[in-house]
Design an enzyme around this catalytic site. Structure first.
Site, PDB file in Angstrom:
ATOM      1  N   PRO A  99       6.149  -0.365  -4.830  1.00  0.00           N
ATOM      2  CA  PRO A  99       4.781  -0.467  -4.307  1.00  0.00           C
ATOM      3  C   PRO A  99       4.818  -0.624  -2.789  1.00  0.00           C
ATOM      4  CG  PRO A  99       5.172  -2.035  -6.095  1.00  0.00           C
ATOM      5  CD  PRO A  99       6.501  -1.489  -5.702  1.00  0.00           C
ATOM      6  N   TYR A 126       2.345 -14.033  -1.281  1.00  0.00           N
ATOM      7  CA  TYR A 126       0.954 -13.905  -1.692  1.00  0.00           C
ATOM      8  C   TYR A 126       0.582 -15.020  -2.675  1.00  0.00           C
ATOM      9  CZ  TYR A 126       1.553  -9.572   0.808  1.00  0.00           C
ATOM     10  OH  TYR A 126       1.841  -8.679   1.791  1.00  0.00           O
ATOM     11  N   GLY A 150      11.698   2.524  -1.841  1.00  0.00           N
ATOM     12  CA  GLY A 150      10.473   2.515  -1.060  1.00  0.00           C
ATOM     13  C   GLY A 150      10.599   3.375   0.173  1.00  0.00           C
ATOM     14  N   ARG A 151      11.178   2.812   1.229  1.00  0.00           N
ATOM     15  CA  ARG A 151      11.282   3.548   2.493  1.00  0.00           C
ATOM     16  C   ARG A 151      12.086   4.834   2.348  1.00  0.00           C
ATOM     17  NH1 ARG A 151      12.335  -1.915   5.907  1.00  0.00           N
ATOM     18  NH2 ARG A 151      12.930  -2.559   3.810  1.00  0.00           N
ATOM     19  N   CYS A 166       2.199  -0.826   0.523  1.00  0.00           N
ATOM     20  CA  CYS A 166       0.839  -0.858   1.058  1.00  0.00           C
ATOM     21  C   CYS A 166       0.643   0.260   2.079  1.00  0.00           C
ATOM     22  CB  CYS A 166       0.564  -2.206   1.708  1.00  0.00           C
ATOM     23  SG  CYS A 166       0.442  -3.567   0.543  1.00  0.00           S
ATOM     24  N   ALA A 218       0.225  -2.799  -3.642  1.00  0.00           N
ATOM     25  CA  ALA A 218      -0.483  -4.029  -3.959  1.00  0.00           C
ATOM     26  C   ALA A 218      -1.989  -3.788  -3.890  1.00  0.00           C
ATOM     27  CB  ALA A 218      -0.077  -5.139  -2.988  1.00  0.00           C
ATOM     28  N   GLN A 278       0.255  -2.305  -9.082  1.00  0.00           N
ATOM     29  CA  GLN A 278       0.577  -3.707  -8.827  1.00  0.00           C
ATOM     30  C   GLN A 278      -0.701  -4.420  -8.409  1.00  0.00           C
ATOM     31  OE1 GLN A 278       2.522  -5.167  -5.097  1.00  0.00           O
ATOM     32  NE2 GLN A 278       4.308  -5.424  -6.436  1.00  0.00           N
ATOM     33  N   ARG A 318       6.502  -8.787 -10.243  1.00  0.00           N
ATOM     34  CA  ARG A 318       7.441  -8.873  -9.116  1.00  0.00           C
ATOM     35  C   ARG A 318       7.568 -10.349  -8.764  1.00  0.00           C
ATOM     36  NH1 ARG A 318       7.797  -5.132  -3.713  1.00  0.00           N
ATOM     37  NH2 ARG A 318       9.212  -3.994  -5.073  1.00  0.00           N
TER      38      ARG A 318
END
Length: 371
Positions: A24, A185, A326-327, A26, A58, A103, A233
């Site tokens: 995930p 979070y 991800g990246r 953002c 997210a 997510q 997660r």
């Protein structure tokens, strides 16, 4: 049989065709929580990536649960309609067997923030800030807003916000719902002793600090059908003395498994720390391995997993059951295609792109030699 990066995996009731998940990420490009054209192209691209599971970023369960003004949400009918458009388009171009997950999250005291490219700090008075909430009235970091500590009725309301977002996700046709309990979070804020100083049933002990994450997990698992895989997660370590460690992650993992969750994604950090973190490829994999070795749940590893060989090794050596990229997929949306080539696997591709397969395009061989 030895499991490999391209072997199928069952996340509870949901089978994914390989062990690669899109992490995930953002995008900070929504409009009052509504997915935009940016999300349309982004998700359609990832749907063709070859990853067996595509996880959406997210997604806030309340308007005040967003990180920034640009964060995706599932708290209104408008949010649901906008995301329906994007998900249908992504499914229309997805490779065979691709599954989709979302997510769901509440930012808590890390909300009311600027987008990263606008500075990433707390919103100033002229930037339409909002009141943030947390288990205790402790700011995220120096200079951040002081959050309001949540009362009992507000906590119950947040649990129901997670339930309603999960039900919206099911209506949209998502295969997987992931609960964000990490990265500083709200659910992580309740779990970590660095941010939770309560002296009621939502704090005061290790079990009390797990109470809200577990309440959300039970409520969401009961609210959606048995055909939906629910996962989370979680935090492997806060990287800070007095914070969460891998033992806490194992305890939470066992409790979440008992609550019916199908898998866990083990990450770290998100709380302010002055401790040095030795960031390197795969630096969080040992956290996933520790949780996997001490629980019976499916575990996903994440964090600078760069090369196909390394990703495959994580699976074949039983350090984790799945890896999240991800990246690597932002940099190269065909990462999984090239991983399959490197590992000798025939991965289905859109026929429109077949002319670029290695057998007939010399550039593929040049790319592989350069790598």
């Amino acid at each position: 049989m030895t499991q490999t990066l391209f072997s199928p995996l069952d996340l509870g009731p949901v089978r994914v065709p390989n062990r690669i998940a899109v992490a995930p990420m953002c995008q900070y490009s929504a409009h009052d929580g509504c997915a935009s054209d940016w999300h349309l192209q982004h998700l359609m691209t990832l749907a063709m990536s070859g990853a067996g599971l595509v996880m959406l970023e997210a997604t806030a369960v309340e308007r005040a649960g967003r990180i920034t003004h640009g964060c995706l949400g599932l708290y209104s009918d408008e949010n649901e309609r906008a995301l329906d458009r994007v998900l249908k388009a992504a499914r229309s171009v997805a490779l065979p067997g691709t599954r989709f997950g979302v997510q769901i999250s509440h930012a808590g005291r890390k909300g009311s923030a600027q987008r990263p490219w606008e500075g990433g700090g707390p919103l100033a008075a002229h930037e339409d800030p909002w009141m943030t909430v947390a288990p205790s009235p402790l700011p995220h970091d120096a200079g951040w807003h002081v959050p309001r500590d949540l009362e009992e009725v507000q906590i119950e309301g947040i649990i129901q916000s997670f339930v309603q977002a999960a039900r919206r996700a099911e209506r949209l046709g998502f295969d997987v719902v992931e609960l964000h309990m990490a990265h500083g979070y709200l659910l992580h804020q309740f779990h970590s002793p660095l941010s939770n100083r309560r002296h009621d049933r939502w704090g005061d002990s290790s079990r009390g600090r797990m109470a809200l994450p577990l309440a959300v997990a039970h409520a969401v698992r009961e609210a959606v059908s048995s055909d939906i895989a629910v996962g989370a997660r979680i935090t492997g370590t806060d990287w800070e003395t007095g914070g969460l460690g891998v033992g806490d992650a194992v305890d939470l993992a066992r409790a979440l498994e008992a609550a019916g969750l199908a898998y866990l994604d083990v990450t770290s950090g998100g709380m302010p720390t002055k401790a040095p973190i030795a960031v390197h490829p795969g630096y969080q994999v040992p956290l996933a391995e520790a949780v996997k070795s001490q629980s019976r749940t499916i575990v996903r590893a994440v964090g600078l997993i760069v090369s196909p060989d390394h990703a495959n090794e994580i699976i074949t050596s039983n350090q984790a059951d799945q890896v999240a990229i991800g990246r690597g997929l932002l940099d190269n949306p065909r990462w999984a295609w090239h991983a399959a080539e490197q590992l000798g696997i025939q991965l289905p591709r859109p026929p429109q792109y077949d002319r670029a397969r290695p057998a007939i395009w010399p550039g593929a061989q040049q790319r592989n030699r350069a790598a």
